[in-house]
Design a protein around this motif. Sequence first.
Motif, PDB file in Angstrom:
ATOM      1  N   PHE A  13       0.731 102.290 -32.446  1.00 48.06           N
ATOM      2  CA  PHE A  13      -0.129 103.313 -32.880  1.00 48.06           C
ATOM      3  C   PHE A  13      -0.297 104.398 -34.238  1.00 48.06           C
ATOM      4  O   PHE A  13      -1.214 103.638 -35.277  1.00 48.06           O
ATOM      5  CB  PHE A  13      -1.124 103.690 -32.084  1.00 48.06           C
ATOM      6  CG  PHE A  13      -2.655 103.927 -32.186  1.00 48.06           C
ATOM      7  CD1 PHE A  13      -3.648 102.614 -32.082  1.00 48.06           C
ATOM      8  CD2 PHE A  13      -3.130 105.180 -32.581  1.00 48.06           C
ATOM      9  CE1 PHE A  13      -4.939 102.535 -32.359  1.00 48.06           C
ATOM     10  CE2 PHE A  13      -4.723 105.356 -32.953  1.00 48.06           C
ATOM     11  CZ  PHE A  13      -4.987 104.077 -32.807  1.00 48.06           C
ATOM     12  N   LEU A  14       0.940 105.164 -33.785  1.00 48.51           N
ATOM     13  CA  LEU A  14       0.620 106.098 -35.339  1.00 48.51           C
ATOM     14  C   LEU A  14       1.475 105.496 -36.523  1.00 48.51           C
ATOM     15  O   LEU A  14       0.697 105.882 -37.885  1.00 48.51           O
ATOM     16  CB  LEU A  14       1.692 106.987 -34.842  1.00 48.51           C
ATOM     17  CG  LEU A  14       0.923 108.098 -33.329  1.00 48.51           C
ATOM     18  CD1 LEU A  14       2.590 108.709 -33.102  1.00 48.51           C
ATOM     19  CD2 LEU A  14      -0.117 108.278 -34.059  1.00 48.51           C
ATOM     20  N   LYS A  15       2.313 104.212 -36.366  1.00 52.34           N
ATOM     21  CA  LYS A  15       2.973 104.119 -37.441  1.00 52.34           C
ATOM     22  C   LYS A  15       1.929 102.976 -38.349  1.00 52.34           C
ATOM     23  O   LYS A  15       1.229 103.185 -39.539  1.00 52.34           O
ATOM     24  CB  LYS A  15       3.945 102.640 -36.381  1.00 52.34           C
ATOM     25  CG  LYS A  15       5.738 103.307 -37.046  1.00 52.34           C
ATOM     26  CD  LYS A  15       6.836 102.442 -35.956  1.00 52.34           C
ATOM     27  CE  LYS A  15       7.636 103.155 -35.923  1.00 52.34           C
ATOM     28  NZ  LYS A  15       8.334 102.200 -35.354  1.00 52.34           N
ATOM     29  N   PRO A  57       6.554  94.831 -25.994  1.00 52.82           N
ATOM     30  CA  PRO A  57       7.747  95.520 -26.784  1.00 52.82           C
ATOM     31  C   PRO A  57       6.743  95.419 -28.149  1.00 52.82           C
ATOM     32  O   PRO A  57       6.733  96.262 -29.408  1.00 52.82           O
ATOM     33  CB  PRO A  57       8.583  94.513 -27.969  1.00 52.82           C
ATOM     34  CG  PRO A  57       8.683  93.826 -25.888  1.00 52.82           C
ATOM     35  CD  PRO A  57       7.896  94.100 -25.245  1.00 52.82           C
ATOM     36  N   ARG A  58       5.463  94.454 -28.546  1.00 54.07           N
ATOM     37  CA  ARG A  58       4.511  94.550 -29.931  1.00 54.07           C
ATOM     38  C   ARG A  58       2.730  94.693 -29.189  1.00 54.07           C
ATOM     39  O   ARG A  58       2.615  94.243 -27.641  1.00 54.07           O
ATOM     40  CB  ARG A  58       4.620  92.973 -30.195  1.00 54.07           C
ATOM     41  CG  ARG A  58       5.522  92.696 -30.887  1.00 54.07           C
ATOM     42  CD  ARG A  58       5.069  91.291 -32.072  1.00 54.07           C
ATOM     43  NE  ARG A  58       6.877  91.273 -32.185  1.00 54.07           N
ATOM     44  CZ  ARG A  58       8.250  90.378 -31.727  1.00 54.07           C
ATOM     45  NH1 ARG A  58       7.060  89.415 -31.623  1.00 54.07           N
ATOM     46  NH2 ARG A  58       8.893  90.082 -32.828  1.00 54.07           N
ATOM     47  N   PRO A  59       2.083  95.088 -29.515  1.00 52.02           N
ATOM     48  CA  PRO A  59       1.160  95.595 -28.949  1.00 52.02           C
ATOM     49  C   PRO A  59      -0.007  93.312 -28.579  1.00 52.02           C
ATOM     50  O   PRO A  59       0.328  92.492 -28.765  1.00 52.02           O
ATOM     51  CB  PRO A  59      -0.265  95.556 -30.553  1.00 52.02           C
ATOM     52  CG  PRO A  59       0.728  96.038 -31.130  1.00 52.02           C
ATOM     53  CD  PRO A  59       2.318  95.972 -31.291  1.00 52.02           C
ATOM     54  N   ARG A  60      -0.414  94.029 -27.245  1.00 54.28           N
ATOM     55  CA  ARG A  60      -1.193  92.996 -26.640  1.00 54.28           C
ATOM     56  C   ARG A  60      -2.932  92.899 -26.738  1.00 54.28           C
ATOM     57  O   ARG A  60      -2.907  93.529 -25.984  1.00 54.28           O
ATOM     58  CB  ARG A  60      -0.336  92.920 -25.883  1.00 54.28           C
ATOM     59  CG  ARG A  60      -1.359  91.554 -24.825  1.00 54.28           C
ATOM     60  CD  ARG A  60      -0.636  91.152 -23.535  1.00 54.28           C
ATOM     61  NE  ARG A  60       1.065  92.258 -23.292  1.00 54.28           N
ATOM     62  CZ  ARG A  60       1.149  92.639 -21.935  1.00 54.28           C
ATOM     63  NH1 ARG A  60       0.167  92.093 -20.686  1.00 54.28           N
ATOM     64  NH2 ARG A  60       2.183  93.183 -21.736  1.00 54.28           N
ATOM     65  N   PHE A  89      -1.233 102.478 -24.384  1.00 50.67           N
ATOM     66  CA  PHE A  89      -2.752 103.110 -24.626  1.00 50.67           C
ATOM     67  C   PHE A  89      -2.942 102.233 -24.070  1.00 50.67           C
ATOM     68  O   PHE A  89      -3.099 100.566 -25.406  1.00 50.67           O
ATOM     69  CB  PHE A  89      -2.945 104.131 -25.656  1.00 50.67           C
ATOM     70  CG  PHE A  89      -2.176 105.518 -25.740  1.00 50.67           C
ATOM     71  CD1 PHE A  89      -2.567 106.501 -25.379  1.00 50.67           C
ATOM     72  CD2 PHE A  89      -0.573 105.193 -26.183  1.00 50.67           C
ATOM     73  CE1 PHE A  89      -1.969 107.881 -25.454  1.00 50.67           C
ATOM     74  CE2 PHE A  89       0.075 106.541 -26.228  1.00 50.67           C
ATOM     75  CZ  PHE A  89      -0.373 107.748 -26.022  1.00 50.67           C
ATOM     76  N   VAL A  90      -4.728 101.856 -23.509  1.00 48.67           N
ATOM     77  CA  VAL A  90      -4.472 100.381 -23.585  1.00 48.67           C
ATOM     78  C   VAL A  90      -6.355 100.614 -23.675  1.00 48.67           C
ATOM     79  O   VAL A  90      -7.322 102.093 -23.634  1.00 48.67           O
ATOM     80  CB  VAL A  90      -6.027 100.158 -21.879  1.00 48.67           C
ATOM     81  CG1 VAL A  90      -5.662  98.886 -21.806  1.00 48.67           C
ATOM     82  CG2 VAL A  90      -3.710  99.073 -21.701  1.00 48.67           C
ATOM     83  N   PHE A  91      -7.264 100.402 -25.256  1.00 52.21           N
ATOM     84  CA  PHE A  91      -7.707 100.901 -25.513  1.00 52.21           C
ATOM     85  C   PHE A  91      -9.117  99.671 -25.447  1.00 52.21           C
ATOM     86  O   PHE A  91      -9.260  98.296 -25.304  1.00 52.21           O
ATOM     87  CB  PHE A  91      -8.304 100.508 -27.350  1.00 52.21           C
ATOM     88  CG  PHE A  91      -7.248 101.978 -27.922  1.00 52.21           C
ATOM     89  CD1 PHE A  91      -7.813 102.984 -28.459  1.00 52.21           C
ATOM     90  CD2 PHE A  91      -6.405 101.402 -27.950  1.00 52.21           C
ATOM     91  CE1 PHE A  91      -7.345 103.492 -28.674  1.00 52.21           C
ATOM     92  CE2 PHE A  91      -5.280 102.496 -29.079  1.00 52.21           C
ATOM     93  CZ  PHE A  91      -5.670 103.361 -28.813  1.00 52.21           C
TER      94      PHE A  91
END
Length: 117
Positions: A99-101, A66-69, A46-48
């Motif tokens: 995102f859920l975590k 693997p990690r948010p960017r 998902f890209v916000f």
Amino acid sequence: HTILRSQQLEYTVYVAEQVANVTFNKGSVMNAGFLEAFTTTNAQCFVFHDVDMLAEDDRNMYSCPPRPRHLSVGVNTLQYRLPYFLLVGGVLAVRGDHFLKANGYSNMYWGWGGEDD
């Protein structure tokens, strides 16, 4: 969506906006957009993306590592520098499970964020 097509991505664009005439709550808007996309697609990434941000270079990959960017670490209006070390705004790529975590964006912050300084 020339850059997304050049990256050969399969994607869907969801637009989430606040309709009530009250103080803006970015977290609430982003969380609502995520829930709609998450429940109507099998997407894992998902890209916000703030509406006022435009990609300038197709080397900025719209994918989920693997990690948010943070994809908007440099923007022209800020001389391509981040004004705050811990800022994450504008464009963020994150896997759905992350995102859920994190329980999404905080709904407790009202008004425009620091990325609009």
